[in-house]
Design a protein around this motif. Structure first.
Motif, PDB file in Angstrom:
ATOM      1  N   SER A  74       1.368 -45.345  18.597  1.00  0.00           N
ATOM      2  CA  SER A  74       0.738 -44.140  17.922  1.00  0.00           C
ATOM      3  C   SER A  74       2.137 -43.738  17.094  1.00  0.00           C
ATOM      4  O   SER A  74       3.255 -43.715  17.364  1.00  0.00           O
ATOM      5  N   GLY A  75       1.900 -42.800  15.826  1.00  0.00           N
ATOM      6  CA  GLY A  75       2.800 -42.440  15.011  1.00  0.00           C
ATOM      7  C   GLY A  75       3.493 -41.268  15.340  1.00  0.00           C
ATOM      8  O   GLY A  75       3.156 -40.737  16.543  1.00  0.00           O
ATOM      9  N   GLY A  76       4.082 -40.650  14.514  1.00  0.00           N
ATOM     10  CA  GLY A  76       4.408 -39.260  14.849  1.00  0.00           C
ATOM     11  C   GLY A  76       6.208 -39.633  15.039  1.00  0.00           C
ATOM     12  O   GLY A  76       6.577 -40.455  15.063  1.00  0.00           O
ATOM     13  N   LYS A  77       6.968 -38.331  15.070  1.00  0.00           N
ATOM     14  CA  LYS A  77       8.277 -38.488  15.561  1.00  0.00           C
ATOM     15  C   LYS A  77       8.572 -38.653  17.014  1.00  0.00           C
ATOM     16  O   LYS A  77       9.703 -39.174  17.309  1.00  0.00           O
ATOM     17  N   THR A  78       7.661 -38.259  17.896  1.00  0.00           N
ATOM     18  CA  THR A  78       8.054 -38.704  19.451  1.00  0.00           C
ATOM     19  C   THR A  78       8.477 -39.954  19.792  1.00  0.00           C
ATOM     20  O   THR A  78       9.347 -40.255  20.360  1.00  0.00           O
ATOM     21  N   PRO A 104       4.906 -40.402   2.677  1.00  0.00           N
ATOM     22  CA  PRO A 104       5.400 -39.982   3.756  1.00  0.00           C
ATOM     23  C   PRO A 104       4.698 -39.576   5.190  1.00  0.00           C
ATOM     24  O   PRO A 104       5.231 -39.507   6.044  1.00  0.00           O
ATOM     25  N   ALA A 105       3.383 -39.491   4.732  1.00  0.00           N
ATOM     26  CA  ALA A 105       2.483 -39.175   6.089  1.00  0.00           C
ATOM     27  C   ALA A 105       2.156 -40.644   6.887  1.00  0.00           C
ATOM     28  O   ALA A 105       1.324 -40.522   7.873  1.00  0.00           O
ATOM     29  N   SER A 106       2.321 -41.540   6.261  1.00  0.00           N
ATOM     30  CA  SER A 106       1.706 -42.736   6.674  1.00  0.00           C
ATOM     31  C   SER A 106       2.423 -42.951   8.345  1.00  0.00           C
ATOM     32  O   SER A 106       3.445 -43.318   8.456  1.00  0.00           O
ATOM     33  N   ASN A 107       1.360 -43.654   9.187  1.00  0.00           N
ATOM     34  CA  ASN A 107       2.049 -43.853  10.427  1.00  0.00           C
ATOM     35  C   ASN A 107       2.507 -45.425  10.269  1.00  0.00           C
ATOM     36  O   ASN A 107       3.482 -45.914  10.903  1.00  0.00           O
TER      37      ASN A 107
END
Length: 251
Positions: free
Chosen positions: A50-54, A87-90
């Motif tokens: 999954s994407g995101g910063k975590t 910038p929003a791309s996983n």
């Protein structure tokens, strides 16, 4: 593991990490072990992230793990319908932080399709992607790594939205409401994600703790399906026949 582990006989296993760095190491260890097991039993292994910063810190550890990465296929649990350089791309995050070092040898299977293939919208993508995902990846996936938003969503399963339960691997998702990034998405389905041989949820931050505690309530102690609809993460935590490992760090 540098964690406190809490489990119940028929529910998720919760790993309470001391900090985000120890969490990253522990999750990377579990993912790597799941891939090693798969590669010892089958020609190829499938990793869904999954994407995101975590997961970024975990990826930076995992990508250096000594695996036969040339036999690992990597894809996303969901993708925002923007090009990889957005910038929003996983996909952009995965390429930058995971598909480096040893993991650069892995085979990347993207969800986003450029306009010349998809007609420019996400609506046509599931029909085009379904056979590709079925042929290039091994199902059930060997390792699926999910996150959780502060609203209880996971992948692109948002509160109140219907989810397909017809066996398809992917489906289109309209742009969600703020504070989520308001762009359409392509998401893998419950059939694709919840059949995983190793299912992990990684989350961080005290702002998510109350939602997690609510989602961890056993089904018999809730108001049933309505809670599942409000907190889609419950579909993963309480997936029948699957032990979900939840790694939580307050910060």
């Amino acid at each position: 593991m540098n964690t406190q582990t809490v489990s119940s006989p028929s529910g998720p296993v919760v790993h309470l990490s001391h900090d985000v760095d120890s969490q990253a190491r522990d999750v990377a260890d579990m993912v790597a072990e799941g891939l090693r097991t798969a590669l010892a039993e089958r020609p190829r292994a499938t990793l869904v992230v999954s994407g995101g910063k975590t997961p970024v810190g975990m990826w930076q550890i995992l990508r250096r793990c000594p695996l036969d990465w040339s036999r690992v296929d990597v894809t996303l649990a969901d993708e925002r319908w923007v090009p990889p350089d957005d910038p929003a791309s996983n996909e952009g995050l995965v390429r930058q932080h995971l598909l480096q070092d040893e993991a650069a040898q892995a085979r990347w299977v993207p969800l986003y399709m450029p306009a010349e293939q998809s007609g420019g919208t996400v609506d046509a993508a599931p029909t085009l992607l379904e056979p590709r995902l079925a042929s290039l990846l091994q199902w059930p996936a060997d390792v699926v790594l999910l996150g959780m938003g502060a609203d209880g969503h996971t992948a692109s399963w948002f509160p109140g939205d219907p989810l397909p339960d017809d066996g398809r691997l992917c489906f289109a998702v309209p742009a969600p409401r703020a504070p989520n990034v308001p762009v359409p998405r392509l998401s893998l389905s419950p059939a694709a994600l919840l059949s995983a041989r190793c299912l992990i949820v990684q989350l961080q931050g005290r702002d998510k703790e109350a939602v997690l505690m609510q989602a961890l309530k056993p089904p018999q102690n809730t108001d049933g399906q309505s809670l599942d609809e409000r907190l889609p993460i419950r579909r993963a935590l309480w997936a029948p026949g699957v032990t979900c490992h939840v790694f939580y760090a307050a910060g």
